[in-house]
Design a protein around this motif. Structure first.
Motif, PDB file in Angstrom:
ATOM      1  N   SER A  24       0.824  -1.019  -0.122  1.00 24.84           N
ATOM      2  CA  SER A  24      -0.093  -0.059  -0.031  1.00 24.84           C
ATOM      3  C   SER A  24       0.842   1.327  -0.041  1.00 24.84           C
ATOM      4  O   SER A  24       0.743   2.002  -0.828  1.00 24.84           O
ATOM      5  N   GLY A  25       1.827   1.181   0.966  1.00 24.20           N
ATOM      6  CA  GLY A  25       2.693   2.311   0.793  1.00 24.20           C
ATOM      7  C   GLY A  25       3.618   2.542  -0.624  1.00 24.20           C
ATOM      8  O   GLY A  25       3.748   3.601  -1.019  1.00 24.20           O
ATOM      9  N   ALA A  26       3.833   1.409  -1.096  1.00 28.88           N
ATOM     10  CA  ALA A  26       4.638   1.384  -2.391  1.00 28.88           C
ATOM     11  C   ALA A  26       3.753   2.105  -3.569  1.00 28.88           C
ATOM     12  O   ALA A  26       4.112   2.739  -4.314  1.00 28.88           O
ATOM     13  N   GLN A  27       2.272   1.704  -3.404  1.00 33.68           N
ATOM     14  CA  GLN A  27       1.401   2.246  -4.416  1.00 33.68           C
ATOM     15  C   GLN A  27       1.119   3.730  -4.056  1.00 33.68           C
ATOM     16  O   GLN A  27       0.497   4.345  -5.051  1.00 33.68           O
ATOM     17  N   SER A  28       1.446   4.267  -3.018  1.00 29.99           N
ATOM     18  CA  SER A  28       1.112   5.516  -2.726  1.00 29.99           C
ATOM     19  C   SER A  28       2.084   6.430  -3.674  1.00 29.99           C
ATOM     20  O   SER A  28       1.767   7.718  -3.790  1.00 29.99           O
ATOM     21  N   VAL A  29       3.243   5.885  -4.149  1.00 24.07           N
ATOM     22  CA  VAL A  29       3.974   6.696  -4.937  1.00 24.07           C
ATOM     23  C   VAL A  29       3.292   6.664  -6.430  1.00 24.07           C
ATOM     24  O   VAL A  29       3.039   5.879  -7.209  1.00 24.07           O
ATOM     25  N   GLN A  30       3.155   8.001  -6.967  1.00 22.76           N
ATOM     26  CA  GLN A  30       2.373   8.089  -8.249  1.00 22.76           C
ATOM     27  C   GLN A  30       3.025   7.455  -9.189  1.00 22.76           C
ATOM     28  O   GLN A  30       4.237   7.508  -9.515  1.00 22.76           O
ATOM     29  N   GLY A  31       2.357   6.788  -9.985  1.00 18.79           N
ATOM     30  CA  GLY A  31       2.775   5.915 -11.285  1.00 18.79           C
ATOM     31  C   GLY A  31       3.139   4.662 -10.835  1.00 18.79           C
ATOM     32  O   GLY A  31       3.925   3.881 -11.707  1.00 18.79           O
ATOM     33  N   ALA A  32       3.580   4.301  -9.548  1.00 14.08           N
ATOM     34  CA  ALA A  32       4.329   2.723  -9.325  1.00 14.08           C
ATOM     35  C   ALA A  32       3.338   1.666  -9.564  1.00 14.08           C
ATOM     36  O   ALA A  32       2.061   1.869  -9.266  1.00 14.08           O
ATOM     37  N   GLN A  33       3.957   0.796  -9.855  1.00 11.14           N
ATOM     38  CA  GLN A  33       3.501  -0.475 -10.215  1.00 11.14           C
ATOM     39  C   GLN A  33       3.935  -1.668  -9.450  1.00 11.14           C
ATOM     40  O   GLN A  33       5.054  -1.833  -9.137  1.00 11.14           O
ATOM     41  N   VAL A  34       2.973  -2.169  -8.405  1.00 10.23           N
ATOM     42  CA  VAL A  34       3.340  -2.906  -7.487  1.00 10.23           C
ATOM     43  C   VAL A  34       2.827  -4.242  -7.477  1.00 10.23           C
ATOM     44  O   VAL A  34       1.553  -4.507  -7.768  1.00 10.23           O
ATOM     45  N   THR A  35       3.715  -5.336  -7.132  1.00 10.99           N
ATOM     46  CA  THR A  35       3.208  -6.802  -7.218  1.00 10.99           C
ATOM     47  C   THR A  35       3.706  -7.306  -5.985  1.00 10.99           C
ATOM     48  O   THR A  35       4.768  -7.232  -5.487  1.00 10.99           O
ATOM     49  N   ILE A  36       2.790  -8.001  -5.358  1.00 12.84           N
ATOM     50  CA  ILE A  36       3.104  -9.025  -4.184  1.00 12.84           C
ATOM     51  C   ILE A  36       2.826 -10.515  -4.479  1.00 12.84           C
ATOM     52  O   ILE A  36       2.133 -10.857  -5.224  1.00 12.84           O
ATOM     53  N   LYS A  37       3.981 -11.020  -4.166  1.00 15.29           N
ATOM     54  CA  LYS A  37       4.087 -12.854  -4.591  1.00 15.29           C
ATOM     55  C   LYS A  37       4.577 -13.403  -3.227  1.00 15.29           C
ATOM     56  O   LYS A  37       5.422 -12.725  -2.656  1.00 15.29           O
ATOM     57  N   ILE A  38       4.030 -14.776  -3.041  1.00 19.67           N
ATOM     58  CA  ILE A  38       4.485 -15.506  -2.081  1.00 19.67           C
ATOM     59  C   ILE A  38       5.886 -16.080  -2.827  1.00 19.67           C
ATOM     60  O   ILE A  38       6.171 -16.348  -3.949  1.00 19.67           O
ATOM     61  N   ALA A  39       6.927 -16.444  -1.848  1.00 21.29           N
ATOM     62  CA  ALA A  39       8.413 -16.578  -2.276  1.00 21.29           C
ATOM     63  C   ALA A  39       8.406 -17.921  -3.309  1.00 21.29           C
ATOM     64  O   ALA A  39       9.029 -17.836  -4.109  1.00 21.29           O
ATOM     65  N   GLN A  40       7.473 -18.737  -3.078  1.00 22.21           N
ATOM     66  CA  GLN A  40       7.521 -19.979  -3.991  1.00 22.21           C
ATOM     67  C   GLN A  40       7.079 -19.707  -5.441  1.00 22.21           C
ATOM     68  O   GLN A  40       7.285 -20.524  -6.227  1.00 22.21           O
ATOM     69  N   ASP A  41       6.380 -18.650  -5.438  1.00 20.35           N
ATOM     70  CA  ASP A  41       6.186 -18.203  -6.946  1.00 20.35           C
ATOM     71  C   ASP A  41       6.609 -17.188  -7.846  1.00 20.35           C
ATOM     72  O   ASP A  41       6.690 -17.150  -8.932  1.00 20.35           O
ATOM     73  N   VAL A  42       7.716 -16.820  -7.146  1.00 17.88           N
ATOM     74  CA  VAL A  42       8.668 -15.810  -7.689  1.00 17.88           C
ATOM     75  C   VAL A  42       9.491 -16.525  -8.842  1.00 17.88           C
ATOM     76  O   VAL A  42      10.417 -17.514  -8.298  1.00 17.88           O
ATOM     77  N   LYS A  43       9.854 -16.102  -9.822  1.00 21.15           N
ATOM     78  CA  LYS A  43      10.826 -16.431 -10.913  1.00 21.15           C
ATOM     79  C   LYS A  43      11.906 -15.335 -10.984  1.00 21.15           C
ATOM     80  O   LYS A  43      11.724 -14.460 -10.773  1.00 21.15           O
ATOM     81  N   GLN A  44      12.891 -15.733 -11.869  1.00 20.91           N
ATOM     82  CA  GLN A  44      13.963 -15.082 -12.106  1.00 20.91           C
ATOM     83  C   GLN A  44      13.415 -13.546 -12.866  1.00 20.91           C
ATOM     84  O   GLN A  44      13.863 -12.624 -12.455  1.00 20.91           O
ATOM     85  N   GLU A  45      12.540 -13.899 -13.855  1.00 17.48           N
ATOM     86  CA  GLU A  45      11.807 -12.923 -14.729  1.00 17.48           C
ATOM     87  C   GLU A  45      11.551 -11.717 -13.824  1.00 17.48           C
ATOM     88  O   GLU A  45      11.129 -10.624 -14.103  1.00 17.48           O
ATOM     89  N   ASP A  46      10.696 -12.084 -12.610  1.00 16.75           N
ATOM     90  CA  ASP A  46       9.988 -11.270 -11.801  1.00 16.75           C
ATOM     91  C   ASP A  46      11.081 -10.283 -11.267  1.00 16.75           C
ATOM     92  O   ASP A  46      10.729  -9.010 -11.263  1.00 16.75           O
ATOM     93  N   LEU A  47      12.086 -10.898 -10.724  1.00 18.75           N
ATOM     94  CA  LEU A  47      12.936  -9.923 -10.267  1.00 18.75           C
ATOM     95  C   LEU A  47      13.791  -9.042 -11.327  1.00 18.75           C
ATOM     96  O   LEU A  47      14.084  -7.861 -10.840  1.00 18.75           O
ATOM     97  N   LEU A  48      14.092  -9.564 -12.378  1.00 16.14           N
ATOM     98  CA  LEU A  48      14.587  -8.858 -13.547  1.00 16.14           C
ATOM     99  C   LEU A  48      13.489  -7.760 -14.089  1.00 16.14           C
ATOM    100  O   LEU A  48      14.059  -6.522 -14.504  1.00 16.14           O
ATOM    101  N   ALA A  49      12.207  -7.895 -13.931  1.00 17.19           N
ATOM    102  CA  ALA A  49      11.246  -6.906 -14.367  1.00 17.19           C
ATOM    103  C   ALA A  49      10.970  -5.653 -13.337  1.00 17.19           C
ATOM    104  O   ALA A  49      10.195  -4.832 -13.991  1.00 17.19           O
TER     105      ALA A  49
END
Length: 195
Positions: A24-49
């Protein structure tokens, strides 16, 4: 547009509540795109993006959760070998229900995760002591939630911890916006281009 990724594991929902507050705090920054994921679902592509990466963990016997550690070992390690996360912005948060004012190991668990972010060459964001919610929900390393009382009774996450988490998410995202696309740390590759 700055992109922030919040990665967490949870046992009883307390770390999830903290992750949502950080988001919610991250989304308060204008224009920010925020993604929440549980650790088991995170891929390398997510980190790079993403420009900012925030790790949250429940504490298990004074250490980060095994799912978060597995994510670091299996997903982050190959990117560390290739220097792919250098100059991204990062931070941490934790929840713990054990004895002790910081939830029976939140500080040590956060330090362990900060060590991993440092290994990856990321820019680490602290939580200043004048942050809202800090007095009862913060350490210099990041926000934490003590989810158990002095007799180990479940208490849930306090409003102060959620407030500190909100501001931590906003701080990290704002810094990521500032440094996005800039050369922050010297590397063999970027110094060869600038010579």
């Amino acid at each position: 547009m700055v992109k922030t990724l919040i990665i967490y594991a949870t046992d009883y929902g307390n770390t999830k509540k903290m992750a949502e507050s950080v988001a919610s705090g991250a989304q308060s920054v204008q224009g920010a795109q925020v993604t929440i994921k549980i650790a088991q679902d995170v891929k390398q592509e997510d980190l790079l993006a993403h420009d900012a990466i925030i790790l949250g963990t429940p504490v298990h016997m004074g250490s980060p959760d095994w799912r978060v550690k597995k994510f670091i070992d299996e997903v982050c390690s190959p990117l560390w070998m290739k220097d792919k996360l250098i100059s991204k912005v990062g931070g941490v948060f934790a929840t713990g229900g054990g004895f002790g004012n910081a939830g029976g190991g939140c500080e040590i668990a956060m330090l362990a995760l900060l060590n991993n972010l440092a290994e990856l060459g990321m820019i680490i964001v602290p939580l200043p002591k004048n942050s809202p919610g800090y007095k009862l929900g913060g350490l210099q390393w990041g926000p934490y939630a003590r989810s158990g009382g002095v007799n180990m009774e479940p208490t849930g996450v306090s409003s102060e911890s959620l407030e500190a988490g909100y501001h931590h998410g906003a701080n990290i995202t704002r810094l990521a916006e500032v440094v996005k696309g800039k050369v922050v740390f010297a590397t063999q590759e970027n110094m060869a281009v600038h010579k």
